[in-house]
Scaffold this motif. Sequence first.
Motif, mmCIF file in Angstrom:
data_model
loop_
_atom_site.group_PDB
_atom_site.id
_atom_site.type_symbol
_atom_site.label_atom_id
_atom_site.label_comp_id
_atom_site.label_asym_id
_atom_site.label_seq_id
_atom_site.Cartn_x
_atom_site.Cartn_y
_atom_site.Cartn_z
ATOM 1 N N GLY A 65 41.764 23.211 58.055
ATOM 2 C CA GLY A 65 40.852 22.991 56.942
ATOM 3 C C GLY A 65 39.420 22.879 57.432
ATOM 4 N N LYS A 66 38.534 23.689 56.863
ATOM 5 C CA LYS A 66 37.149 23.709 57.305
ATOM 6 C C LYS A 66 36.154 23.526 56.165
ATOM 7 N N MET A 71 31.536 21.695 49.055
ATOM 8 C CA MET A 71 32.044 23.025 48.731
ATOM 9 C C MET A 71 33.363 22.930 47.977
ATOM 10 N N SER A 72 34.182 21.952 48.314
ATOM 11 C CA SER A 72 35.453 21.765 47.602
ATOM 12 C C SER A 72 35.198 21.390 46.144
ATOM 13 N N VAL A 73 34.179 20.558 45.914
ATOM 14 C CA VAL A 73 33.811 20.211 44.536
ATOM 15 C C VAL A 73 33.357 21.461 43.791
ATOM 16 N N PHE A 74 32.541 22.298 44.453
ATOM 17 C CA PHE A 74 32.100 23.552 43.832
ATOM 18 C C PHE A 74 33.295 24.437 43.486
ATOM 19 N N TYR A 213 35.213 29.763 51.843
ATOM 20 C CA TYR A 213 34.005 30.565 51.909
ATOM 21 C C TYR A 213 33.460 30.905 50.525
ATOM 22 N N LEU A 214 34.338 30.876 49.518
ATOM 23 C CA LEU A 214 33.879 31.180 48.173
ATOM 24 C C LEU A 214 33.124 30.010 47.551
ATOM 25 N N LEU A 311 40.475 21.483 52.687
ATOM 26 C CA LEU A 311 39.478 20.421 52.780
ATOM 27 C C LEU A 311 39.404 19.895 54.213
ATOM 28 N N ARG A 312 38.197 19.716 54.703
ATOM 29 C CA ARG A 312 38.018 19.196 56.056
ATOM 30 C C ARG A 312 38.457 17.734 56.118
#
Length: 505
Positions: A65-66, A71-74, A213-214, A311-312
């Motif tokens: 997970g990176k 970004m996860s919220v986005f 990445y998205l 998720l990191r």
Amino acid sequence: MEHSQSEMNILSNGKSYDLVDDVGVSMKTPLEDDQFDDPDGGLENEEFLPSADGKKPVHFTDFEGKTSFGMSVFNLGNAIMGSGILGLAYAMANTGILLFLFLLTAVAALSSYSIHLLLKSSGIVGIRAYEQLGFRAFGIPGKMAAGIAITLQNIGAMSSYLYIVKSELPLVIQAFLKADPNADLWYLNGNYLVIMVSASIILPLALMKQLGYLGYTSGFSLSCMVFFLTAVIYKKFQILCPFEEFSANSTEVHHSLNVSILSEDHSLAHQDDSHCTPHMFTINSQTAYTIPILAFAFVCHPEVLPIYTELRNPTKKKMQKVSNISIFVMYTMYFLAALFGYLTFYDKVEPELLHTYSRIDPYDTLILCVRVAVLTAVTLTVPIVLFPVRRAIQQMLFPTKSFSWLRHTIIALVLLTIINMLVIFAPNILGIFGIIGATSAPCLIFIFPAVFYIRIVPNDKEPMNSTPKILAACFAALGVSFMIMSLSFIINDWTTGSSNGGGGH
């Protein structure tokens, strides 16, 4: 209940278990009894599947997970946000402001609780795939049911997005080029345009290996929807009620909206402006469709576990926080878009809000920009929604295969081809996807998370008469009721011959 040894082997002594992940790597991690009561992690530790040598653990996927928290919220927010926002003002017009707010709050809270059930079930058995939770709970039938529901729901969602591209993009190009609407030009043909958009924008994004990445495109997509919301709020103060609709026979096509509305036309004095009064509570024949519209607007559950996987440094508490923030942001945007859209047109609002603005002035520059923003948002959302569909297909058909770029690419190509064919050739898919939405959405939001939780959580830890499992059972029953209600509305809609253009996800 017995399960395939190739999928997993769980030791009943509660001290350890072996799991085979998607790439066939067997992993073992300790399970201490007192971890079950950990409010923050369930059976998860801070570093999900910690290794004894202190190295960073291997997560349940073919890469570590990176993806950052933001970004996860986005990503999750973009998965929640859909074309349904265009229909929320219409929903408010048929419920009233207070009833709409109550229903919106209830659906948002239920969605958050549903994600809580998914995350807790996931933490207990160390699985971060919706389909594998189904397998753990009910074996192959549970896995197939979850996979099919995800596939149908998301194919319906992607088709609705591409239908917006097909219908709106030609109008935008026509307005920019000042083209003759009756001209037979290939670049004004929605069928050609949807294929071009799919091949040039959606496919390259869908071929990315990692969903994280998205997050960049998700952030841009959400910013487009923020622009849409800003325009809706601004137009509320520009368009005065009662308003004059645009006349196609007018010789002054580009007549200023403000001049038309603010002119001293006393002929408007005799008009009945009762429709310019907002209603707090409204009950009519269309009110019953509000709950399906709102429920579909919060469908994001197939994306929760893939986003959790990437998720990191993932923990259940951290992912629940991601979910809560995403739901709250979308909840706020949904309510503001519905409120100001409703307060602009009141009971004259149409099922798709942008069409209502076109009745006032189809050449409005701001609304034209909003159309572009909405087109951008839905286009960038398609790859996000395609990821869990591809994962579901891989889980159903290739559960033990390692990652393959060829298979990864072929599945994306086949899915986009099927969706494009539906959008281009199906004469009317509203009824088809109405059925899909009324069956798969309740399963993914209500029924599956609840029954998976009931089956996965050991009875010696939480017996069936415990409060959490009673609540989960009631939640599943609510989902069944919602499904029956939605199907009844659709069947009644067909039999009576009435048509509803309400929103979807």
